[in-house]
Design an enzyme around this catalytic site. Sequence first.
Site, PDB file in Angstrom:
ATOM      1  N   HIS A  99       0.798  -1.226   0.000  1.00 26.43           N
ATOM      2  CA  HIS A  99       0.000   0.000   0.000  1.00 26.43           C
ATOM      3  C   HIS A  99       0.837   1.287   0.000  1.00 26.43           C
ATOM      4  O   HIS A  99       0.565   2.222   0.773  1.00 26.43           O
ATOM      5  CB  HIS A  99      -0.959   0.003   1.192  1.00 26.43           C
ATOM      6  CG  HIS A  99      -2.041  -1.033   1.115  1.00 26.43           C
ATOM      7  ND1 HIS A  99      -2.481  -1.587  -0.061  1.00 26.43           N
ATOM      8  CD2 HIS A  99      -2.792  -1.620   2.102  1.00 26.43           C
ATOM      9  CE1 HIS A  99      -3.455  -2.460   0.195  1.00 26.43           C
ATOM     10  NE2 HIS A  99      -3.656  -2.502   1.485  1.00 26.43           N
ATOM     11  N   HIS A 172      -9.720   2.169   0.232  1.00 28.58           N
ATOM     12  CA  HIS A 172      -9.676   1.031   1.154  1.00 28.58           C
ATOM     13  C   HIS A 172     -10.796   1.108   2.202  1.00 28.58           C
ATOM     14  O   HIS A 172     -10.559   0.854   3.392  1.00 28.58           O
ATOM     15  CB  HIS A 172      -8.295   0.992   1.817  1.00 28.58           C
ATOM     16  CG  HIS A 172      -7.858  -0.361   2.248  1.00 28.58           C
ATOM     17  ND1 HIS A 172      -8.394  -1.010   3.337  1.00 28.58           N
ATOM     18  CD2 HIS A 172      -6.947  -1.211   1.734  1.00 28.58           C
ATOM     19  CE1 HIS A 172      -7.800  -2.182   3.476  1.00 28.58           C
ATOM     20  NE2 HIS A 172      -6.912  -2.338   2.503  1.00 28.58           N
ATOM     21  N   GLU A 305     -11.606  -3.329  -3.119  1.00 31.64           N
ATOM     22  CA  GLU A 305     -10.562  -2.404  -3.567  1.00 31.64           C
ATOM     23  C   GLU A 305     -10.365  -2.491  -5.081  1.00 31.64           C
ATOM     24  O   GLU A 305      -9.515  -3.245  -5.564  1.00 31.64           O
ATOM     25  CB  GLU A 305      -9.252  -2.735  -2.850  1.00 31.64           C
ATOM     26  CG  GLU A 305      -9.364  -2.797  -1.351  1.00 31.64           C
ATOM     27  CD  GLU A 305      -8.197  -3.575  -0.723  1.00 31.64           C
ATOM     28  OE1 GLU A 305      -7.045  -3.427  -1.162  1.00 31.64           O
ATOM     29  OE2 GLU A 305      -8.440  -4.352   0.197  1.00 31.64           O
TER      30      GLU A 305
HETATM   31  C1  BGC Z   1      -4.429  -6.315   2.015  1.00 38.86           C
HETATM   32  C2  BGC Z   1      -4.323  -7.089   3.298  1.00 38.86           C
HETATM   33  C3  BGC Z   1      -3.874  -6.121   4.369  1.00 38.86           C
HETATM   34  C4  BGC Z   1      -4.846  -4.962   4.452  1.00 38.86           C
HETATM   35  C5  BGC Z   1      -4.283  -3.889   5.332  1.00 38.86           C
HETATM   36  C6  BGC Z   1      -5.511  -5.317   2.182  1.00 38.86           C
HETATM   37  O1  BGC Z   1      -5.717  -4.613   1.013  1.00 38.86           O
HETATM   38  O2  BGC Z   1      -4.640  -7.134   0.893  1.00 38.86           O
HETATM   39  O3  BGC Z   1      -3.450  -8.182   3.191  1.00 38.86           O
HETATM   40  O4  BGC Z   1      -3.733  -6.739   5.608  1.00 38.86           O
HETATM   41  O5  BGC Z   1      -5.095  -4.407   3.194  1.00 38.86           O
HETATM   42  O6  BGC Z   1      -5.163  -3.358   6.143  1.00 38.86           O
END
Ligand code: BGC
Length: 341
Positions: A99, A172, A305
Amino acid sequence: MSYSVKEFGSNEEKVVLSNSYLQIEVSTLGATLVSLRLLRTQDHRDIVCGMKDAEGYLAHDKYFGACVGRIAGRIDQGRFTLNEKEYQLPQNNNGNSLHGGIHGFDRKHFTYEVMQEGEVGSIILQYTSVDGEEGYPGTVDLTVTYRLDHNRMSIDYSAVSDQDTIINMTNHSYFNLEGHTSSTILDHSLRVDSNELLMIDEDSCPRGNRLQVESTPFDFRCEKKIRECIEQDHEQLRLGNGIDHFFIFTTDQDQITLRSPDSKVALHVSTDQVGANIYSANYLDGSDIGKENIAYPQRCAICLETQNYSNDINIHEDATCILRKGDTYSSHTTYTFEVEE
Ligand code: BGC
Protein backbone atom coordinates in the site's frame (compact mmCIF):
# COMPACT_ATOMS: atom_id res chain seq x y z
CA MET A 1 -26.59 19.49 -1.60
CA SER A 2 -24.74 21.10 1.29
CA TYR A 3 -21.32 21.02 2.83
CA SER A 4 -19.41 22.05 5.92
CA VAL A 5 -15.84 21.75 7.16
CA LYS A 6 -14.77 20.53 10.61
CA GLU A 7 -11.48 20.40 12.49
CA PHE A 8 -10.06 16.87 12.54
CA GLY A 9 -6.95 17.31 14.74
CA SER A 10 -3.25 17.31 13.76
CA ASN A 11 -3.90 20.35 11.54
CA GLU A 12 -6.25 18.31 9.36
CA GLU A 13 -9.87 18.95 8.46
CA LYS A 14 -12.79 16.87 7.32
CA VAL A 15 -15.27 17.96 4.70
CA VAL A 16 -18.87 16.90 5.19
CA LEU A 17 -20.90 16.72 1.97
CA SER A 18 -24.54 15.66 1.82
CA ASN A 19 -27.54 15.35 -0.40
CA SER A 20 -30.86 13.80 0.57
CA TYR A 21 -29.57 10.22 0.07
CA LEU A 22 -25.98 10.20 1.28
CA GLN A 23 -23.64 12.05 3.60
CA ILE A 24 -19.89 11.59 3.34
CA GLU A 25 -17.03 12.86 5.48
CA VAL A 26 -13.64 13.06 3.79
CA SER A 27 -10.45 13.94 5.62
CA THR A 28 -7.62 16.05 4.25
CA LEU A 29 -5.36 13.40 5.84
CA GLY A 30 -5.00 10.72 3.20
CA ALA A 31 -8.11 11.86 1.28
CA THR A 32 -9.78 9.32 3.56
CA LEU A 33 -13.46 8.43 3.54
CA VAL A 34 -14.13 8.79 7.27
CA SER A 35 -17.86 8.10 7.15
CA LEU A 36 -20.63 7.34 4.67
CA ARG A 37 -24.17 7.66 5.96
CA LEU A 38 -27.24 6.27 4.24
CA LEU A 39 -29.78 9.00 4.96
CA ARG A 40 -32.68 6.90 3.68
CA THR A 41 -32.23 4.34 6.45
CA GLN A 42 -34.17 4.87 9.71
CA ASP A 43 -30.97 5.14 11.72
CA HIS A 44 -29.00 7.17 9.13
CA ARG A 45 -26.46 4.43 9.43
CA ASP A 46 -22.79 4.96 8.80
CA ILE A 47 -21.59 1.98 6.74
CA VAL A 48 -17.81 2.39 6.75
CA CYS A 49 -15.31 1.81 9.54
CA GLY A 50 -13.19 4.76 10.56
CA MET A 51 -11.34 6.61 13.26
CA LYS A 52 -12.51 9.58 15.37
CA ASP A 53 -9.75 11.94 14.31
CA ALA A 54 -6.49 12.33 12.43
CA GLU A 55 -4.46 11.04 15.41
CA GLY A 56 -6.49 7.83 15.25
CA TYR A 57 -5.56 7.31 11.61
CA LEU A 58 -1.90 8.12 12.22
CA ALA A 59 -1.76 5.60 15.08
CA HIS A 60 -3.14 2.68 13.03
CA ASP A 61 -2.13 0.88 9.86
CA LYS A 62 -5.36 -0.71 8.71
CA TYR A 63 -5.98 1.86 5.94
CA PHE A 64 -9.59 2.51 7.05
CA GLY A 65 -11.22 4.35 4.12
CA ALA A 66 -7.86 5.52 2.85
CA CYS A 67 -6.82 6.59 -0.58
CA VAL A 68 -4.04 4.04 -1.10
CA GLY A 69 -1.00 4.69 -3.31
CA ARG A 70 1.28 5.01 -5.11
CA ILE A 71 0.80 1.24 -5.46
CA ALA A 72 -2.15 -0.51 -3.83
CA GLY A 73 -1.45 -4.07 -2.74
CA ARG A 74 1.95 -5.72 -2.64
CA ILE A 75 5.16 -5.38 -4.60
CA ASP A 76 7.24 -8.53 -4.26
CA GLN A 77 10.22 -7.80 -1.98
CA GLY A 78 9.50 -4.10 -2.53
CA ARG A 79 11.59 -4.35 -5.67
CA PHE A 80 10.86 -3.50 -9.29
CA THR A 81 12.65 -2.58 -12.49
CA LEU A 82 11.53 0.23 -14.76
CA ASN A 83 13.43 1.39 -17.86
CA GLU A 84 16.24 -1.01 -16.83
CA LYS A 85 16.71 0.71 -13.48
CA GLU A 86 16.06 -1.22 -10.27
CA TYR A 87 14.09 0.45 -7.45
CA GLN A 88 13.91 -0.66 -3.81
CA LEU A 89 10.84 0.38 -1.81
CA PRO A 90 10.33 0.13 1.96
CA GLN A 91 9.45 -3.47 2.89
CA ASN A 92 6.64 -2.82 5.35
CA ASN A 93 4.80 -6.17 5.12
CA ASN A 94 6.57 -9.55 5.44
CA GLY A 95 9.43 -8.44 3.21
CA ASN A 96 7.08 -6.94 0.60
CA SER A 97 6.01 -3.37 0.08
CA LEU A 98 2.32 -2.86 0.92
CA HIS A 99 0.00 0.00 0.00
CA GLY A 100 2.63 2.55 -1.03
CA GLY A 101 5.06 1.91 1.83
CA ILE A 102 5.50 3.23 5.35
CA HIS A 103 4.44 6.77 4.50
CA GLY A 104 1.99 6.10 1.69
CA PHE A 105 -0.65 8.53 0.44
CA ASP A 106 -2.90 7.54 3.37
CA ARG A 107 -0.55 9.56 5.62
CA LYS A 108 -0.26 12.65 3.43
CA HIS A 109 -2.00 15.98 3.69
CA PHE A 110 -4.22 16.84 0.73
CA THR A 111 -5.52 20.28 -0.18
CA TYR A 112 -9.15 20.45 -1.29
CA GLU A 113 -11.93 22.40 -2.90
CA VAL A 114 -15.64 21.74 -2.98
CA MET A 115 -17.77 22.14 -6.09
CA GLN A 116 -21.55 22.15 -6.32
CA GLU A 117 -23.52 22.03 -9.55
CA GLY A 118 -27.22 21.73 -8.81
CA GLU A 119 -27.82 18.42 -7.08
CA VAL A 120 -24.28 17.16 -7.69
CA GLY A 121 -21.46 17.93 -5.27
CA SER A 122 -17.78 17.05 -5.34
CA ILE A 123 -14.80 17.20 -3.01
CA ILE A 124 -11.64 17.52 -5.08
CA LEU A 125 -8.43 16.71 -3.22
CA GLN A 126 -4.91 17.26 -4.46
CA TYR A 127 -1.47 16.01 -3.44
CA THR A 128 1.94 16.27 -5.08
CA SER A 129 4.28 13.37 -4.35
CA VAL A 130 7.87 14.36 -5.04
CA ASP A 131 10.40 12.35 -7.04
CA GLY A 132 11.86 9.61 -4.80
CA GLU A 133 9.10 9.73 -2.18
CA GLU A 134 8.84 6.25 -0.59
CA GLY A 135 11.36 5.10 -3.23
CA TYR A 136 9.20 5.74 -6.31
CA PRO A 137 10.49 7.69 -9.33
CA GLY A 138 8.90 10.86 -10.70
CA THR A 139 7.01 13.76 -9.19
CA VAL A 140 3.36 12.79 -9.34
CA ASP A 141 0.44 15.23 -9.22
CA LEU A 142 -2.58 13.34 -7.94
CA THR A 143 -6.22 14.44 -7.84
CA VAL A 144 -8.86 12.46 -5.99
CA THR A 145 -12.51 13.38 -6.51
CA TYR A 146 -15.40 12.20 -4.38
CA ARG A 147 -18.72 12.99 -6.04
CA LEU A 148 -22.26 12.62 -4.77
CA ASP A 149 -25.11 12.36 -7.24
CA HIS A 150 -28.45 11.18 -5.81
CA ASN A 151 -27.87 7.68 -4.36
CA ARG A 152 -24.43 7.34 -5.95
CA MET A 153 -20.94 8.16 -4.72
CA SER A 154 -18.06 8.01 -7.16
CA ILE A 155 -14.33 8.15 -6.58
CA ASP A 156 -12.01 9.24 -9.38
CA TYR A 157 -8.23 9.32 -9.44
CA SER A 158 -6.21 11.25 -11.95
CA ALA A 159 -2.42 11.55 -11.98
CA VAL A 160 0.43 12.80 -14.13
CA SER A 161 4.17 12.32 -13.62
CA ASP A 162 7.22 14.23 -14.84
CA GLN A 163 9.09 10.89 -15.32
CA ASP A 164 8.05 7.34 -16.13
CA THR A 165 6.74 5.76 -12.92
CA ILE A 166 4.22 3.25 -11.59
CA ILE A 167 0.83 3.90 -10.01
CA ASN A 168 -2.21 1.83 -9.00
CA MET A 169 -4.67 3.60 -6.71
CA THR A 170 -7.56 2.28 -4.70
CA ASN A 171 -9.93 3.24 -1.92
CA HIS A 172 -9.68 1.03 1.15
CA SER A 173 -13.12 1.48 2.73
CA TYR A 174 -14.32 -1.29 5.03
CA PHE A 175 -18.06 -1.67 4.32
CA ASN A 176 -20.71 -3.16 6.58
CA LEU A 177 -24.21 -2.45 5.26
CA GLU A 178 -25.72 -3.02 8.71
CA GLY A 179 -23.56 -0.16 9.97
CA HIS A 180 -19.96 0.10 11.12
CA THR A 181 -21.02 -0.85 14.66
CA SER A 182 -22.14 -4.29 13.46
CA SER A 183 -19.62 -7.01 14.26
CA THR A 184 -19.69 -9.23 11.16
CA ILE A 185 -20.23 -9.35 7.40
CA LEU A 186 -20.48 -13.15 7.24
CA ASP A 187 -24.21 -13.00 6.49
CA HIS A 188 -23.90 -10.30 3.84
CA SER A 189 -24.35 -11.60 0.29
CA LEU A 190 -21.73 -10.92 -2.32
CA ARG A 191 -21.68 -11.18 -6.10
CA VAL A 192 -18.52 -10.67 -8.14
CA ASP A 193 -18.36 -10.95 -11.92
CA SER A 194 -15.13 -12.90 -11.93
CA ASN A 195 -14.06 -16.29 -13.32
CA GLU A 196 -10.54 -16.18 -11.91
CA LEU A 197 -8.41 -14.66 -9.20
CA LEU A 198 -4.73 -14.17 -8.53
CA MET A 199 -3.47 -16.85 -6.15
CA ILE A 200 -1.39 -15.71 -3.20
CA ASP A 201 1.63 -17.24 -1.48
CA GLU A 202 2.42 -17.55 2.26
CA ASP A 203 3.19 -13.82 2.41
CA SER A 204 -0.13 -12.89 0.72
CA CYS A 205 1.70 -11.73 -2.41
CA PRO A 206 0.31 -12.73 -5.83
CA ARG A 207 3.03 -13.84 -8.26
CA GLY A 208 1.01 -14.44 -11.41
CA ASN A 209 -0.66 -17.83 -10.80
CA ARG A 210 -4.40 -17.77 -11.37
CA LEU A 211 -7.20 -19.85 -9.90
CA GLN A 212 -10.40 -20.58 -11.80
CA VAL A 213 -13.16 -19.89 -9.28
CA GLU A 214 -15.50 -22.58 -10.60
CA SER A 215 -16.03 -25.35 -8.00
CA THR A 216 -14.08 -23.38 -5.37
CA PRO A 217 -15.34 -21.31 -2.41
CA PHE A 218 -14.37 -18.20 -4.41
CA ASP A 219 -17.17 -18.63 -6.93
CA PHE A 220 -19.26 -15.49 -6.33
CA ARG A 221 -20.68 -15.32 -9.86
CA CYS A 222 -24.12 -15.84 -8.31
CA GLU A 223 -24.82 -13.92 -5.13
CA LYS A 224 -24.10 -15.97 -2.00
CA LYS A 225 -23.37 -15.38 1.68
CA ILE A 226 -19.76 -14.55 2.47
CA ARG A 227 -19.91 -17.21 5.20
CA GLU A 228 -20.40 -19.88 2.49
CA CYS A 229 -16.94 -19.04 1.19
CA ILE A 230 -15.00 -18.31 4.35
CA GLU A 231 -16.18 -21.32 6.31
CA GLN A 232 -14.88 -23.75 3.70
CA ASP A 233 -11.54 -25.45 3.72
CA HIS A 234 -9.30 -24.17 0.93
CA GLU A 235 -5.57 -23.54 0.83
CA GLN A 236 -6.05 -20.02 -0.55
CA LEU A 237 -8.39 -19.15 2.35
CA ARG A 238 -5.78 -20.48 4.77
CA LEU A 239 -3.02 -18.45 3.13
CA GLY A 240 -5.10 -15.27 3.16
CA ASN A 241 -6.60 -15.86 6.60
CA GLY A 242 -9.90 -15.41 4.76
CA ILE A 243 -10.60 -13.63 1.48
CA ASP A 244 -7.68 -11.39 0.54
CA HIS A 245 -7.52 -11.91 -3.22
CA PHE A 246 -7.48 -10.03 -6.47
CA PHE A 247 -10.56 -11.01 -8.50
CA ILE A 248 -10.25 -10.38 -12.25
CA PHE A 249 -13.50 -9.06 -13.71
CA THR A 250 -15.21 -10.58 -16.72
CA THR A 251 -17.40 -7.55 -17.33
CA ASP A 252 -16.69 -3.84 -17.62
CA GLN A 253 -19.50 -2.50 -15.44
CA ASP A 254 -21.66 -3.40 -12.41
CA GLN A 255 -19.10 -6.00 -11.36
CA ILE A 256 -19.90 -6.27 -7.62
CA THR A 257 -23.04 -6.38 -5.48
CA LEU A 258 -22.96 -6.46 -1.69
CA ARG A 259 -26.27 -6.95 0.13
CA SER A 260 -27.17 -6.69 3.81
CA PRO A 261 -28.46 -9.86 5.58
CA ASP A 262 -32.04 -8.50 5.60
CA SER A 263 -31.68 -7.54 1.91
CA LYS A 264 -32.82 -3.99 2.70
CA VAL A 265 -29.55 -2.31 1.72
CA ALA A 266 -27.54 -3.05 -1.41
CA LEU A 267 -24.29 -1.63 -2.73
CA HIS A 268 -23.53 -1.94 -6.45
CA VAL A 269 -19.97 -1.27 -7.53
CA SER A 270 -19.15 -0.36 -11.11
CA THR A 271 -15.61 0.44 -12.23
CA ASP A 272 -13.33 0.90 -15.22
CA GLN A 273 -10.61 -1.07 -13.39
CA VAL A 274 -9.72 -4.67 -14.36
CA GLY A 275 -10.45 -6.16 -10.95
CA ALA A 276 -10.65 -5.71 -7.22
CA ASN A 277 -8.74 -6.94 -4.23
CA ILE A 278 -11.48 -8.21 -1.97
CA TYR A 279 -10.47 -8.35 1.67
CA SER A 280 -12.65 -9.70 4.49
CA ALA A 281 -10.93 -7.71 7.27
CA ASN A 282 -8.90 -10.78 8.22
CA TYR A 283 -6.31 -8.89 10.22
CA LEU A 284 -8.61 -6.77 12.35
CA ASP A 285 -8.61 -8.10 15.89
CA GLY A 286 -10.56 -5.64 18.03
CA SER A 287 -7.50 -3.59 18.91
CA ASP A 288 -8.44 -0.66 16.64
CA ILE A 289 -10.89 1.59 18.48
CA GLY A 290 -12.75 3.68 15.96
CA LYS A 291 -15.56 6.22 15.78
CA GLU A 292 -18.12 5.98 18.58
CA ASN A 293 -15.49 3.97 20.52
CA ILE A 294 -16.20 0.87 18.48
CA ALA A 295 -13.59 -1.90 18.58
CA TYR A 296 -13.41 -3.44 15.11
CA PRO A 297 -13.18 -7.24 15.24
CA GLN A 298 -12.04 -9.63 12.53
CA ARG A 299 -14.52 -9.85 9.60
CA CYS A 300 -16.61 -6.92 10.77
CA ALA A 301 -16.46 -5.43 7.27
CA ILE A 302 -15.35 -6.04 3.70
CA CYS A 303 -13.06 -4.01 1.42
CA LEU A 304 -13.81 -3.90 -2.30
CA GLU A 305 -10.56 -2.40 -3.57
CA THR A 306 -11.08 -1.76 -7.27
CA GLN A 307 -7.72 -1.39 -8.99
CA ASN A 308 -5.32 -2.69 -11.60
CA TYR A 309 -3.54 -6.06 -11.29
CA SER A 310 -1.59 -6.54 -8.06
CA ASN A 311 2.23 -6.88 -8.22
CA ASP A 312 1.92 -6.57 -12.01
CA ILE A 313 5.25 -4.75 -12.34
CA ASN A 314 6.99 -8.02 -11.35
CA ILE A 315 4.77 -10.23 -13.51
CA HIS A 316 4.30 -8.56 -16.89
CA GLU A 317 6.89 -6.70 -18.89
CA ASP A 318 4.30 -4.22 -20.12
CA ALA A 319 2.68 -3.86 -16.69
CA THR A 320 -0.64 -2.06 -16.45
CA CYS A 321 0.64 0.14 -13.60
CA ILE A 322 3.31 1.91 -15.68
CA LEU A 323 2.54 5.60 -16.11
CA ARG A 324 4.67 7.20 -18.81
CA LYS A 325 5.79 10.79 -18.54
CA GLY A 326 3.17 12.98 -20.21
CA ASP A 327 0.38 10.39 -20.00
CA THR A 328 -2.54 10.66 -17.58
CA TYR A 329 -3.47 7.87 -15.18
CA SER A 330 -7.15 7.65 -14.40
CA SER A 331 -9.47 5.39 -12.47
CA HIS A 332 -13.21 5.68 -11.92
CA THR A 333 -15.47 3.71 -9.56
CA THR A 334 -19.10 4.31 -8.60
CA TYR A 335 -20.86 3.00 -5.52
CA THR A 336 -24.65 2.99 -5.88
CA PHE A 337 -26.77 2.44 -2.80
CA GLU A 338 -30.28 1.04 -2.77
CA VAL A 339 -32.27 1.27 0.42
CA GLU A 340 -35.67 -0.30 0.93
CA GLU A 341 -37.51 2.38 2.86
C1 BGC B 1 -4.43 -6.31 2.02
C2 BGC B 1 -4.32 -7.09 3.30
C3 BGC B 1 -3.87 -6.12 4.37
C4 BGC B 1 -4.85 -4.96 4.45
C5 BGC B 1 -4.28 -3.89 5.33
C6 BGC B 1 -5.51 -5.32 2.18
O1 BGC B 1 -5.72 -4.61 1.01
O2 BGC B 1 -4.64 -7.13 0.89
O3 BGC B 1 -3.45 -8.18 3.19
O4 BGC B 1 -3.73 -6.74 5.61
O5 BGC B 1 -5.10 -4.41 3.19
O6 BGC B 1 -5.16 -3.36 6.14
